[in-house]
Enzyme design. Sequence first.
Site, PDB file in Angstrom:
ATOM      1  CG  HIS A  94      16.687   3.073  -4.362  1.00  0.00           C
ATOM      2  ND1 HIS A  94      16.261   4.051  -3.511  1.00  0.00           N
ATOM      3  CD2 HIS A  94      15.813   3.074  -5.411  1.00  0.00           C
ATOM      4  CE1 HIS A  94      15.174   4.627  -4.001  1.00  0.00           C
ATOM      5  NE2 HIS A  94      14.884   4.053  -5.152  1.00  0.00           N
TER       6      HIS A  94
ATOM      7  CG  HIS B 139      12.725   8.386  -4.595  1.00  0.00           C
ATOM      8  ND1 HIS B 139      11.936   7.721  -3.681  1.00  0.00           N
ATOM      9  CD2 HIS B 139      13.255   7.430  -5.402  1.00  0.00           C
ATOM     10  CE1 HIS B 139      11.980   6.421  -3.929  1.00  0.00           C
ATOM     11  NE2 HIS B 139      12.769   6.227  -4.959  1.00  0.00           N
TER      12      HIS B 139
ATOM     13  CG  HIS C 124      15.744   4.610 -11.955  1.00  0.00           C
ATOM     14  ND1 HIS C 124      15.311   5.842 -11.542  1.00  0.00           N
ATOM     15  CD2 HIS C 124      15.775   4.664 -13.310  1.00  0.00           C
ATOM     16  CE1 HIS C 124      15.077   6.615 -12.598  1.00  0.00           C
ATOM     17  NE2 HIS C 124      15.345   5.918 -13.684  1.00  0.00           N
ATOM     18  CD  GLU C 125      14.939  -0.506  -8.141  1.00  0.00           C
ATOM     19  OE1 GLU C 125      15.181  -0.507  -6.912  1.00  0.00           O
ATOM     20  OE2 GLU C 125      13.928   0.012  -8.633  1.00  0.00           O
TER      21      GLU C 125
END
Length: 326
Positions: free
Chosen positions: A224, A230, A220-221
């Site tokens: 980014h 999101h 997930h990170e």
Amino acid sequence: MTDNISLSLSHHGNPHTFDFPPTATISDLAERIYTSLSIPQAHQKFIITPKLGILKYPFPNPILPLSSLLSKKIILLAPLPSELSSLAAAAAAAVAASTPRSQRRAPTVKPTPYRDWQKTQDHATYTFSTLRPLPYLPNPEKSLRFLQRLRDDAGIKASMRKHKFAVGVLTEMNPAEHTTHESRTLGLNRNRGEIIELRLRTDAYDGYRDYRTIRKTLCHELAHNVYGEHDRDFWDLTNAIEKEVAENDWRAGGHALTDQEFYNPKDGGVDGEHMDGGGWTGGEFVLGGSSDGSVPASAKHDGLGRRELMAQAAEERMKRQREAEK
């Protein structure tokens, strides 16, 4: 901006001065001596006065801050590179002389294995330049091994190479600083990949969270690095990274957990099926975030000396690239 520190030592009567970030440790000094003076760590021994005495690699405290040694006299006891070569040649000659001629075998010529230099260069570039456990928490060496396992995970390496992700610092977060009655932050991505923080430890500091759960948070990170919001593009990239990591799981780093120090069965953790149940904002994954996606103020902090960490990360990234080009 915090200035670098300069550490001086003598070797065979010759002075040497090295510059380091303020967060550098005795292990960083040993590695710098290896790269600058061609003296392997195994042959390094330091006499530090007053008080510390003799320190030999591997050190009793590998994260001893160099800042604590600035006022001390340091002497490096180690053979010169030319002496090391002579010792190795003499040892080989002694072994050969002691072996009966009848038992000696002609050296076997093996074909040079193919090496994908582009792939080697990519792995040195698209990785985590610096791994940083929190030295003030218990057993930082275990956290370092956990971070190394994530860095060397075959699935993570393949996905970072594919998407050309280069992260400055991969570090752990202190659970106490990211826990409130309403939420628990699992991961942070600062400035699209300058620093990624992961919640490695259990809330009681008595163990480590499940490896696969933390690896999924890392996926997930990494997403980014590209998308801050999101939206659909963010979730599509997150799902793609998770799929790539799973497909490469068989190679090396993504195997099932076997070391008990990295698992605590009493910790509730975060089930993989519920990873998306929290609120995301500004590069943070928060378990139990509010309905509008906001993060409680107590869950935010200024991070880990970002300028100092990034200076060290840049230095280590250039070193990795130089080594890959050799």
